[in-house]
Design a protein around this motif. Sequence first.
Motif, mmCIF file in Angstrom:
data_model
loop_
_atom_site.group_PDB
_atom_site.id
_atom_site.type_symbol
_atom_site.label_atom_id
_atom_site.label_comp_id
_atom_site.label_asym_id
_atom_site.label_seq_id
_atom_site.Cartn_x
_atom_site.Cartn_y
_atom_site.Cartn_z
ATOM 1 N N ASP A 170 11.254 4.609 1.112
ATOM 2 C CA ASP A 170 10.292 5.696 0.923
ATOM 3 C C ASP A 170 8.878 5.132 0.735
ATOM 4 O O ASP A 170 7.911 5.652 1.295
ATOM 5 C CB ASP A 170 10.709 6.545 -0.274
ATOM 6 C CG ASP A 170 9.825 7.759 -0.472
ATOM 7 O OD1 ASP A 170 9.453 8.401 0.528
ATOM 8 O OD2 ASP A 170 9.508 8.072 -1.641
ATOM 9 N N PHE A 171 8.778 4.072 -0.052
ATOM 10 C CA PHE A 171 7.494 3.420 -0.302
ATOM 11 C C PHE A 171 6.911 2.877 1.011
ATOM 12 O O PHE A 171 5.739 3.099 1.316
ATOM 13 C CB PHE A 171 7.683 2.295 -1.322
ATOM 14 C CG PHE A 171 6.413 1.674 -1.803
ATOM 15 C CD1 PHE A 171 5.657 2.274 -2.799
ATOM 16 C CD2 PHE A 171 5.975 0.464 -1.275
ATOM 17 C CE1 PHE A 171 4.484 1.697 -3.258
ATOM 18 C CE2 PHE A 171 4.807 -0.116 -1.722
ATOM 19 C CZ PHE A 171 4.055 0.498 -2.720
ATOM 20 N N LEU A 172 7.731 2.178 1.791
ATOM 21 C CA LEU A 172 7.276 1.616 3.074
ATOM 22 C C LEU A 172 6.912 2.711 4.068
ATOM 23 O O LEU A 172 5.913 2.584 4.791
ATOM 24 C CB LEU A 172 8.326 0.686 3.660
ATOM 25 C CG LEU A 172 8.516 -0.641 2.949
ATOM 26 C CD1 LEU A 172 9.682 -1.418 3.557
ATOM 27 C CD2 LEU A 172 7.247 -1.467 2.982
ATOM 28 N N ASN A 173 7.693 3.771 4.107
ATOM 29 C CA ASN A 173 7.373 4.882 5.010
ATOM 30 C C ASN A 173 6.034 5.514 4.641
ATOM 31 O O ASN A 173 5.242 5.858 5.522
ATOM 32 C CB ASN A 173 8.479 5.930 4.989
ATOM 33 C CG ASN A 173 9.696 5.498 5.771
ATOM 34 O OD1 ASN A 173 9.615 4.652 6.654
ATOM 35 N ND2 ASN A 173 10.835 6.081 5.450
ATOM 36 N N SER A 174 5.771 5.656 3.353
ATOM 37 C CA SER A 174 4.485 6.202 2.904
ATOM 38 C C SER A 174 3.341 5.265 3.293
ATOM 39 O O SER A 174 2.278 5.717 3.728
ATOM 40 C CB SER A 174 4.483 6.402 1.390
ATOM 41 O OG SER A 174 5.384 7.377 1.013
ATOM 42 N N PHE A 175 3.567 3.956 3.125
ATOM 43 C CA PHE A 175 2.532 2.996 3.491
ATOM 44 C C PHE A 175 2.244 3.066 4.992
ATOM 45 O O PHE A 175 1.083 3.084 5.414
ATOM 46 C CB PHE A 175 2.917 1.569 3.099
ATOM 47 C CG PHE A 175 1.880 0.566 3.492
ATOM 48 C CD1 PHE A 175 0.750 0.401 2.736
ATOM 49 C CD2 PHE A 175 2.007 -0.183 4.655
ATOM 50 C CE1 PHE A 175 -0.245 -0.491 3.104
ATOM 51 C CE2 PHE A 175 1.024 -1.072 5.043
ATOM 52 C CZ PHE A 175 -0.098 -1.234 4.261
ATOM 53 N N ARG A 211 -4.720 13.501 7.390
ATOM 54 C CA ARG A 211 -4.663 12.382 6.449
ATOM 55 C C ARG A 211 -3.528 12.608 5.453
ATOM 56 O O ARG A 211 -3.357 13.712 4.937
ATOM 57 C CB ARG A 211 -5.987 12.232 5.717
ATOM 58 C CG ARG A 211 -7.101 11.819 6.656
ATOM 59 C CD ARG A 211 -8.352 11.441 5.903
ATOM 60 N NE ARG A 211 -9.411 11.166 6.858
ATOM 61 C CZ ARG A 211 -10.637 11.642 6.765
ATOM 62 N NH1 ARG A 211 -10.972 12.387 5.736
ATOM 63 N NH2 ARG A 211 -11.536 11.352 7.674
ATOM 64 N N PRO A 212 -2.767 11.562 5.163
ATOM 65 C CA PRO A 212 -1.602 11.722 4.283
ATOM 66 C C PRO A 212 -1.944 12.243 2.888
ATOM 67 O O PRO A 212 -1.200 13.055 2.338
ATOM 68 C CB PRO A 212 -1.013 10.318 4.216
ATOM 69 C CG PRO A 212 -1.483 9.646 5.456
ATOM 70 C CD PRO A 212 -2.830 10.228 5.747
ATOM 71 N N LEU A 213 -3.060 11.818 2.319
ATOM 72 C CA LEU A 213 -3.409 12.263 0.966
ATOM 73 C C LEU A 213 -3.851 13.718 0.973
ATOM 74 O O LEU A 213 -3.387 14.523 0.168
ATOM 75 C CB LEU A 213 -4.498 11.367 0.376
ATOM 76 C CG LEU A 213 -4.898 11.678 -1.065
ATOM 77 C CD1 LEU A 213 -3.719 11.478 -2.007
ATOM 78 C CD2 LEU A 213 -6.064 10.797 -1.483
ATOM 79 N N GLY A 214 -4.741 14.075 1.880
ATOM 80 C CA GLY A 214 -5.255 15.443 1.943
ATOM 81 C C GLY A 214 -4.197 16.469 2.277
ATOM 82 O O GLY A 214 -4.283 17.619 1.860
ATOM 83 N N SER A 245 -1.675 10.758 -4.836
ATOM 84 C CA SER A 245 -2.819 9.898 -5.168
ATOM 85 C C SER A 245 -2.359 8.663 -5.939
ATOM 86 O O SER A 245 -2.931 7.583 -5.787
ATOM 87 C CB SER A 245 -3.881 10.671 -5.945
ATOM 88 O OG SER A 245 -3.363 11.164 -7.145
ATOM 89 N N GLU A 246 -1.319 8.808 -6.738
ATOM 90 C CA GLU A 246 -0.795 7.640 -7.475
ATOM 91 C C GLU A 246 -0.243 6.589 -6.517
ATOM 92 O O GLU A 246 -0.449 5.393 -6.703
ATOM 93 C CB GLU A 246 0.275 8.069 -8.478
ATOM 94 C CG GLU A 246 -0.263 8.877 -9.629
ATOM 95 C CD GLU A 246 -1.405 8.175 -10.365
ATOM 96 O OE1 GLU A 246 -1.273 6.986 -10.687
ATOM 97 O OE2 GLU A 246 -2.438 8.828 -10.608
ATOM 98 N N ARG A 247 0.468 7.035 -5.506
ATOM 99 C CA ARG A 247 1.017 6.093 -4.527
ATOM 100 C C ARG A 247 -0.117 5.450 -3.731
ATOM 101 O O ARG A 247 -0.086 4.259 -3.465
ATOM 102 C CB ARG A 247 2.005 6.791 -3.601
ATOM 103 C CG ARG A 247 2.644 5.786 -2.655
ATOM 104 C CD ARG A 247 3.899 6.258 -2.038
ATOM 105 N NE ARG A 247 4.967 6.334 -3.013
ATOM 106 C CZ ARG A 247 6.188 6.700 -2.723
ATOM 107 N NH1 ARG A 247 6.504 7.031 -1.490
ATOM 108 N NH2 ARG A 247 7.111 6.757 -3.647
ATOM 109 N N LEU A 248 -1.122 6.242 -3.366
ATOM 110 C CA LEU A 248 -2.248 5.680 -2.630
ATOM 111 C C LEU A 248 -2.985 4.650 -3.484
ATOM 112 O O LEU A 248 -3.407 3.614 -2.972
ATOM 113 C CB LEU A 248 -3.204 6.779 -2.162
ATOM 114 C CG LEU A 248 -4.273 6.314 -1.178
ATOM 115 C CD1 LEU A 248 -3.648 5.819 0.119
ATOM 116 C CD2 LEU A 248 -5.255 7.426 -0.891
#
Length: 172
Positions: free
Chosen positions: A5-10, A87-90, A96-99
């Motif tokens: 999940d972390f890698l997919n988000s990155f 954009r993934p964050l927006g 925002s914590e993961r970013l």
Amino acid sequence: MSIKDFLNSFILCARSRPVVLFVYTWPAFISYLIASQGGNAFNPLAAFSVTLSVALVSFSIYFFNDLMDLQDDLMNQELGNPTPASRPLGSGRVSSERLKSFIVLTGVSGLIVAASISLDVLVLQSIFIGLGFLYSMEPVRLKKRFMMKQLTIAAGCVLANLTGAMAAGGIT
């Protein structure tokens, strides 16, 4: 939170910023090739290291910019601008914590790789990350100053080029 999940988000965040590869890492790699005298002193590991360092630091800068622009992006999205939704964050696909963890991870990793190349490369990448943060951070926020947005991006390209050259031993 799983590693997958972390890698997919990155990957999602990195894919939203393809400019990093063309504007900063490619010039650093080309400068490395030129400074290594047309390949006579070419070291594949050093070429990979400088490219990786510039890419990681650039991603850190762009991720930080996304974090600092979140409120503007949300406001623009309400006004009908589709860019923030991509954009993934927006769009809410990444928190925002993961970013923030990606910002630290890529910035620190990029500087560690730079330090493994040489002190000159570390200094240049430190200046690059400092300039990148000043580009987005209040109260300076260079991107909102007349002509500073273009000058800051151009200075980042110059720093990427110098980084590539210094990784090869300098400019002859």
